[in-house]
Design a protein around this motif. Structure first.
Motif, mmCIF file in Angstrom:
data_model
loop_
_atom_site.group_PDB
_atom_site.id
_atom_site.type_symbol
_atom_site.label_atom_id
_atom_site.label_comp_id
_atom_site.label_asym_id
_atom_site.label_seq_id
_atom_site.Cartn_x
_atom_site.Cartn_y
_atom_site.Cartn_z
ATOM 1 N N TRP A 36 0.848 -1.251 0.096
ATOM 2 C CA TRP A 36 0.041 0.137 0.008
ATOM 3 C C TRP A 36 0.849 1.364 0.016
ATOM 4 N N HIS A 37 0.218 2.307 -0.261
ATOM 5 C CA HIS A 37 0.816 3.738 -0.182
ATOM 6 C C HIS A 37 1.960 3.832 -1.238
ATOM 7 N N SER A 48 0.366 3.433 -7.837
ATOM 8 C CA SER A 48 -1.220 3.132 -7.910
ATOM 9 C C SER A 48 -1.849 4.099 -8.152
ATOM 10 N N ASP A 104 -5.900 4.340 -1.674
ATOM 11 C CA ASP A 104 -5.216 3.409 -0.655
ATOM 12 C C ASP A 104 -3.733 3.294 -1.081
ATOM 13 N N LEU A 137 -2.701 1.236 -3.177
ATOM 14 C CA LEU A 137 -2.502 -0.704 -3.431
ATOM 15 C C LEU A 137 -1.789 -0.454 -4.678
#
Length: 238
Positions: free
Chosen positions: A82-83, A87, A91, A93
């Motif tokens: 995540w982060h 993405s 979130d 991901l």
């Protein structure tokens, strides 16, 4: 992003000074470690730096177009993080095929270990515990065959042995999947031109269960040690 007092002690280093090429995380971390050594942020030999490969054993590929992680590829190994800057989700991901980060041991300050992940939107650097809880999220339910494993290599050993001619970033026709860095490919001190696959090949059977053995492996073995709990492993190499 710059670090803040709420995460780790202030570091006077412009993040833009780091070498970063999207989708070449292993090379980014190699040169990040070199940079830390030359900016008085670490021992000049990299003695307080550790390279961490995140992957899994299954190496099963899943067809999907929901999340893109590399240009031109529509399959990926289930390595959720995540982060991540790549993405398009709120979130952050991304399902990477593998990922590489740097962990730095600190002898001063509140946090004994901090993480450098140039592909993350989290503060840079960030305490290991915060990175694990926010980016790795151990509580996230994953099938056992896809469980994330971690290969940890002491940076001075990584500097001596790691090599990549970037063949993993070419398709079956020899075309680049993602634009390579402008600098020359990394060649190991012994002349090896490519051994990236050795670092990516992580098996659950290789996970160390003896704390003394795992510490010895991290500081002496070319491929370091394999663990299934990143924080727990580093608690043994303080």
């Amino acid at each position: 992003m710059a670090s803040t007092p709420s995460t780790v002690e202030s570091i006077d280093l412009d993040v833009s000074q780091f070498c970063h090429t999207p989708f070449y995380c292993e090379e980014n971390v190699y040169f990040l470690c070199k940079k830390l050594c030359t900016n008085r942020m670490d021992d000049a030999t990299g003695a307080d730096l550790f390279v961490v490969f995140i992957s899994n054993e299954k190496k099963q590929y899943l067809l999907s177009n929901k999340i893109t992680f590399k240009p031109g590829i529509d399959h990926f190994v289930l390595i959720p993080l995540w982060h991540q800057k790549a993405s398009k989700r709120e979130d952050g991901l991304v399902l990477w095929d593998y990922h590489v980060i740097c962990v730095q041991r600190k002898t001063e300050g509140v946090f004994p270990f901090i993480v450098w992940d140039l592909d993350s939107t989290l503060p840079l650097p960030i305490p290991l515990g915060s990175y694990v809880s926010q980016a790795i999220r151990p509580s996230f339910q994953i099938s056992p065959e896809y469980q994330r494993l971690f290969r940890i290599i002491h940076a001075p050993i990584f500097f001596r042995h790691f090599a990549s001619d970037r063949r993993h970033m070419k398709d079956s026709n020899g075309n680049w999947i993602a634009k390579p860095p402008d600098y020359e490919a990394i060649v190991a001190e012994d002349g090896t031109i490519h051994n990236l696959y050795e670092y990516m090949a992580i098996k659950a059977a290789d996970v160390y269960t003896n704390n003394i053995d795992v510490k010895d492996a991290v500081f002496s073995q070319k491929l370091g040690a394999v663990a299934n709990d990143l924080e727990e492993l580093f608690s043994h190499i303080l």
